[in-house]
Scaffold this motif. Structure first.
Motif, short mmCIF file in Angstrom:
data_model
loop_
_atom_site.label_atom_id
_atom_site.label_comp_id
_atom_site.label_asym_id
_atom_site.label_seq_id
_atom_site.Cartn_x
_atom_site.Cartn_y
_atom_site.Cartn_z
N HIS A 106 24.45 31.61 -14.63
CA HIS A 106 24.68 31.37 -13.20
C HIS A 106 25.74 32.34 -12.66
CE1 HIS A 106 25.62 29.04 -9.48
NE2 HIS A 106 24.35 28.64 -9.59
N ASN A 107 26.73 32.64 -13.47
CA ASN A 107 27.75 33.60 -13.05
C ASN A 107 27.14 34.98 -12.79
OD1 ASN A 107 29.68 31.67 -13.20
ND2 ASN A 107 30.65 32.42 -15.08
N LEU A 108 26.27 35.39 -13.69
CA LEU A 108 25.61 36.68 -13.50
C LEU A 108 24.78 36.66 -12.22
CD1 LEU A 108 24.79 39.54 -14.34
CD2 LEU A 108 23.09 38.53 -15.91
N ALA A 109 24.09 35.54 -11.99
CA ALA A 109 23.29 35.42 -10.76
C ALA A 109 24.18 35.54 -9.53
CB ALA A 109 22.53 34.09 -10.76
N SER A 110 25.35 34.93 -9.59
CA SER A 110 26.27 35.00 -8.44
C SER A 110 26.72 36.43 -8.19
CB SER A 110 27.49 34.12 -8.72
OG SER A 110 27.09 32.80 -8.99
N GLU A 111 26.92 37.18 -9.27
CA GLU A 111 27.35 38.57 -9.14
C GLU A 111 26.24 39.41 -8.47
OE1 GLU A 111 28.51 40.04 -12.94
OE2 GLU A 111 29.18 41.99 -12.18
N LEU A 112 24.99 39.08 -8.78
CA LEU A 112 23.87 39.86 -8.25
C LEU A 112 23.43 39.39 -6.86
CD1 LEU A 112 21.66 39.95 -11.51
CD2 LEU A 112 23.05 41.83 -10.59
N TRP A 113 23.89 38.22 -6.47
CA TRP A 113 23.42 37.57 -5.24
C TRP A 113 23.50 38.45 -3.99
CZ3 TRP A 113 20.64 33.67 -3.40
CH2 TRP A 113 20.83 33.26 -2.09
N PRO A 114 24.65 39.08 -3.69
CA PRO A 114 24.77 39.74 -2.38
C PRO A 114 23.93 41.01 -2.22
CG PRO A 114 26.92 39.50 -3.50
CD PRO A 114 25.88 39.17 -4.48
N ILE A 115 23.45 41.56 -3.32
CA ILE A 115 22.79 42.87 -3.24
C ILE A 115 21.47 42.76 -2.49
CG2 ILE A 115 21.77 44.73 -4.63
CD1 ILE A 115 23.72 43.83 -6.91
N CYS A 116 21.22 43.74 -1.59
CA CYS A 116 19.95 43.75 -0.86
C CYS A 116 18.91 44.55 -1.64
CB CYS A 116 20.13 44.37 0.54
SG CYS A 116 18.56 44.33 1.45
N ARG A 117 18.16 43.83 -2.48
CA ARG A 117 17.12 44.50 -3.27
C ARG A 117 15.82 44.63 -2.47
NH1 ARG A 117 20.29 41.63 -6.59
NH2 ARG A 117 19.52 39.84 -5.41
N SER A 118 15.02 45.59 -2.83
CA SER A 118 13.65 45.67 -2.33
C SER A 118 12.82 46.32 -3.43
CB SER A 118 13.60 46.46 -1.03
OG SER A 118 12.28 46.39 -0.49
N ILE A 119 11.58 46.69 -3.12
CA ILE A 119 10.76 47.24 -4.22
C ILE A 119 11.21 48.64 -4.63
CG2 ILE A 119 8.73 45.80 -3.86
CD1 ILE A 119 7.46 48.10 -2.28
N THR A 120 12.00 49.29 -3.76
CA THR A 120 12.61 50.57 -4.14
C THR A 120 14.03 50.57 -3.56
OG1 THR A 120 11.92 51.66 -2.11
CG2 THR A 120 10.43 51.86 -4.00
N GLY A 121 14.78 51.57 -3.94
CA GLY A 121 16.07 51.75 -3.28
C GLY A 121 17.27 51.40 -4.12
N ASN A 122 18.43 51.53 -3.49
CA ASN A 122 19.69 51.39 -4.21
C ASN A 122 20.00 49.97 -4.65
OD1 ASN A 122 20.18 54.15 -4.11
ND2 ASN A 122 21.00 53.98 -2.00
N GLY A 123 19.40 48.99 -3.97
CA GLY A 123 19.62 47.60 -4.38
C GLY A 123 19.14 47.37 -5.80
N VAL A 124 17.99 47.94 -6.11
CA VAL A 124 17.47 47.82 -7.48
C VAL A 124 18.42 48.52 -8.45
CG1 VAL A 124 15.52 48.30 -8.99
CG2 VAL A 124 15.10 47.81 -6.57
N ARG A 125 18.89 49.70 -8.07
CA ARG A 125 19.77 50.47 -8.99
C ARG A 125 21.07 49.72 -9.26
NH1 ARG A 125 17.82 54.60 -5.45
NH2 ARG A 125 16.04 55.62 -6.47
N GLN A 126 21.66 49.15 -8.20
CA GLN A 126 22.91 48.40 -8.39
C GLN A 126 22.69 47.20 -9.31
OE1 GLN A 126 23.50 48.48 -3.87
NE2 GLN A 126 25.33 47.41 -4.64
N THR A 127 21.57 46.53 -9.09
CA THR A 127 21.25 45.34 -9.89
C THR A 127 21.14 45.71 -11.36
OG1 THR A 127 20.12 44.38 -8.01
CG2 THR A 127 19.53 43.51 -10.18
N LEU A 128 20.39 46.78 -11.63
CA LEU A 128 20.18 47.19 -13.02
C LEU A 128 21.49 47.64 -13.67
CD1 LEU A 128 16.77 49.09 -12.61
CD2 LEU A 128 17.17 46.78 -13.54
#
Lengths: 426, 426, 426
Positions: A8-30
């Protein structure tokens, strides 16, 4: 800290990122996931790459987006919730009357306090999503809409982790990283998968290899398959698509298209014992990447184990699918169900008895000397297990026959092997 | 005029004729049907012809029959109801006391207002049938009984219609024309079959050929099979016995003896969708000609779709099985169920996808550009259909898998073919 | 006298004998049975003989055993009930305080008026069993315990009867003779089996041979199998373990390990018709010799038909399992169920029709001349039977298909054979 809390902590850390099928959101998440899994490798596939019948689209990035009302008030703000912008919106900076704006606004009249999640990946479009309550308060006048986004030749990003085992035969796990701030139908997947990978990495002497991917949904699995399907078809003998594994309500299962693969038998065995009332959906209700993995011509043995299935809970694809709906307990349940499946894959084997008929367990201290009417569950499981060890059934199949969870047999099998009563059948 | 009304009108026209397993009643009936189906061919098989273990019996015709009571009153009159005479009664003109007469009278004590339907085809006999109410009012004294019938070397008459299609493979429909004035268990069969034949004749480019016969029950199917079984075993791949398709109560199904032929799968698919509570009877409850078509050594794939099954409704084989029990609505339901089956036979095929994995429907205008949580049944059916198009399942089997009526897929399949996404698998 | 009464009388005669897995109790028991079955042959297998993973133990015999309390009163007496002594108790003659004695006393606190049945075959031990009521009244002080038993190199005794039939293929019946005074879970088995053997011997021209053994449970079947398994695997095609066939409560069935052997199909057919609510237990609940007969590497088609299953009734393995629980009516039910199975084995065959399609039964006097709506069960069974006689199904399978007890078809089949309408298919 429980593992559920860690996930759940990891999920909270990833929560604010704006992911889409491409783009920097995916890169930050990974990048954040890589902190847990240093061996994770990231790949970039250029815009325009052909993937079977599909093409990798332009890369989309967004800095800001908002709507200012006739009173000069910022009433819709991407920085408050990234769901406010239709995914893949083209850039815009324009003033327009309410009547025109309304053509670009999306709400859910039946869920007036939820912001819907909307995308338009393959057709140029812009729009805002908001609650229906807010929508109903919009006043007439001129609005200023700004979407500071960019669509350009770029890349589709995904990550892969190969954990080698004694055999080249592979177990495949896939999860997606392409939704903005959504919890069950997004973050539960990659976070649980991260911890499953950590558990696998902590095991000594894995019997099988594990291929784990973090991809954007649909176009990501199509891209991955278009480049790896041939190898996968030779190696992958089991696997799961990991999504919607974070709430506390149901346990759910979708079979692979073939319906009776090892993945399916294991999933039903685990859920049948840990959550006997789990829901089974037909394959045709699948809609995530398992549909691609099982598609005609691909035919991989991939099933789905979920908590509450996508499309089957009211918060699905709305701002209500958040980190209160997804809980440490819910995540731990999802994690544990799939971990048990992987454990079974490692343990499952075909054994046969080394003596004819029935071994005398008593002389080996495995059977009580005094015969009474009371029964002993462990002895009973041992006797029942033995009576099916003719080299034709796997340990999983025997557990199923004798109606006990296979994990109750792990110690029994170890003891019988130690006594030399069981050997591998082939 | 609805098709149900048209069928009912034809039944009304055929109602008064006194049919039996041979004789002019059959010929008159077939002549009227031929007005609707000019291509219908009539055949005459001579008395004494050997048909497997059976022999074509003498031809029976009847002009009149009555009983005059001791007061000189005509109390039983063939001209009022042709059920009053036991079928195949030998001629008689005799005076006899009530006690003797009673040995030749048949009633139904449990249904005191119904005249039973009785025959004695293979053993010389005479008799009258009457209501039990009337029977109880008979007075003592001398009765005069007259049956002006004739049993002679003659013929068994039947008719056949072959509607050719692109393939020599045949679908077989059989119905019987051998009961006098009975509605569900007689006239519903040949009238519905007549309109099924008309529908087939109206179709362009039939894929398969259709063999349709109008015969006397039992001896007629034995006669026909003894002359055509070899050809039929090579050509017939599906078919139905058409009987009891005219009332409004149940929908019923009897499988072929083999239980899982194409005819069976189609029947269950159609009834499962148009009448989910339909009744299934085991094959051993069959008693009409489907029993002969499925008999050892014949083994044709013939099932039965009915409204209320023979033997399963109180009016069966009595004067109460009339054209109030059989209605336009009932007939239309029976007609439509079987017509849908024939339509499925024409449409069913094995298709496969021309692209790997999953086609991008959006770029072809077949998928909404905007991804929302609302689902669209047609898109959903299309996606589901596609995900089973691996060349191993027929369209019927896929419809069954994805739990939609196959007729909901006809347009979808046409569209996908037009887009070049589907081709025949073999 | 009913056969149930005769069986109960034999059980009463065998009741007082103190049987165990070896010793004179077995010999006395077999001697009495031999009065009914003079052809029965007795075999003696020496102590120390290796039987797969097991070894024939020392022979145990006992003359007397008792406990004298501090007041000099004989409070536990083997002569009152042979259950009072733990089976295979080593000899002892000793004085000891209550606290020491208690370590060798066995009771059932939940069934305070029952003496438990306890054994210690493979570990030297002594002990007494008593009711918990009696146990609670024991006073402090010194007790005198005497067990006048003997453990010596000797033999394991069993008996066999081979009843030859036309074929060398064998049906196998096994029952055990190793419990002291216990009724359902001991005497019902050998007594019912004795009368089954008598019934077989009374039949003329048996089609198959019958191998019937009376053995001590577990070590007896292991001993027998270690010497006969090879022959049995070639010859035995069906059979039953006969135990717990004497009370009036349930009918019960345990499948063979393979689950769908001929023995299983027959057992389910018989019980399905004579006791539709019979209980089915999974194979893994088997615990008697059928477990050895079906063990890996042995794989015989042996199922179990019981009244109330061992371990499933409160009196099991206690002094309450006596000849009031087991009744003439209960025994007759158990006998009749298995006798019907043997009768089916003798009758079952694959037949085919000698005429094409459907025979004309009327001309042979097998079908009513007058066709009415009333149906006739015998005619209906005959017609239904015939319509499955295509040479692919056995008569048992057809009976199952048409949902009638096969014994209702015996006369019908005989008639049809006499008319030349049926012949053996192969």
């Amino acid at each position: 800290m429980t593992i559920g809390r860690e996930i759940h902590n990891l999920a909270s850390e990833l929560w604010p990122i704006c992911r889409s099928i491409t783009g920097n959101g995916v890169r930050q998440t990974l990048k954040i996931i890589k902190q847990h899994l240093p061996q994770l490798q990231t790949f970039e596939v250029p815009t325009g790459t052909q993937c079977f019948d599909w093409t990798v689209p332009k890369e989309w990035n967004i800095k800001d987006a908002y709507v200012i009302d006739p009173n000069g008030k910022k009433i819709i703000d991407f920085k408050v919730s990234n769901l406010h912008v239709v995914g893949y919106s083209i850039p815009i900076d324009q003033k327009l009357p309410l009547s025109e704006l309304k053509k670009h606004l999306y709400t859910l009249p039946d869920q007036p306090n939820a912001i819907p999640y909307i995308t338009s990946y393959y057709s140029p479009h812009w729009g805002f999503c908001l609650t229906h309550s807010q929508f109903e308060q919009l006043i007439d006048g001129e609005y200023h809409v700004v979407i500071d986004s960019e669509l350009k030749e770029g890349h589709l990003t995904y990550a892969e982790l190969l954990i080698p085992g004694k055999s080249e035969k592979e177990v495949f796990l896939s999860t997606y990283v392409c939704h903005p701030s959504l919890a069950n139908n997004e973050l539960s997947g990659p976070t649980v998968t991260t911890f499953l990978a950590k558990w696998l990495l902590s095991q000594e002497n894995l019997n099988y290899s594990y291929r784990i991917i973090f991809i954007p949904e649909t176009i990501g699995s199509l891209t991955y398959l278009s480049q790896h399907a041939d190898t996968m078809k030779q190696r992958v003998f089991a696997g799961y698509n990991v999504t919607c594994v974070g709430d506390e309500r149901d346990y759910s299962y979708i079979p692979s298209r073939a319906e009776n693969t090892l993945s399916d038998m294991i999933a039903r065995h685990v859920l049948g014992h840990i959550a006997p009332n789990y829901k089974t959906y037909p394959f045709f209700e699948s809609g995530s990447d398992e549909r691609r993995y099982c598609a005609p011509g691909i035919d991989l043995p991939i099933a789905s184990i979920m908590r509450t299935k996508y499309n089957r809970y009211p918060e699905y694809h709305t701002s209500l699918d958040d980190l209160t709906l997804v809980t440490p307990k819910g995540l731990e349940g999802g994690y544990e169900a799939i971990r048990k499946c992987l454990e079974i894959i490692e343990h499952n084997e075909v054994l046969k008895l080394t003596v004819m008929c029935e071994p005398q367990l008593g002389k080996r201290g495995l059977y009580p000397n005094l015969s009474t009417k009371q029964s002993n569950q462990i002895v009973s499981n041992m006797m029942n297990f033995i009576s099916y060890c003719d080299g034709s059934l796997s340990t999983l199949e025997i557990a199923q026959k004798i109606q006990v969870p296979i994990w109750d047999l792990y110690d029994i099998i170890a003891n019988l092997k130690q006594e030399g009563l069981l050997i591998k059948a082939n």
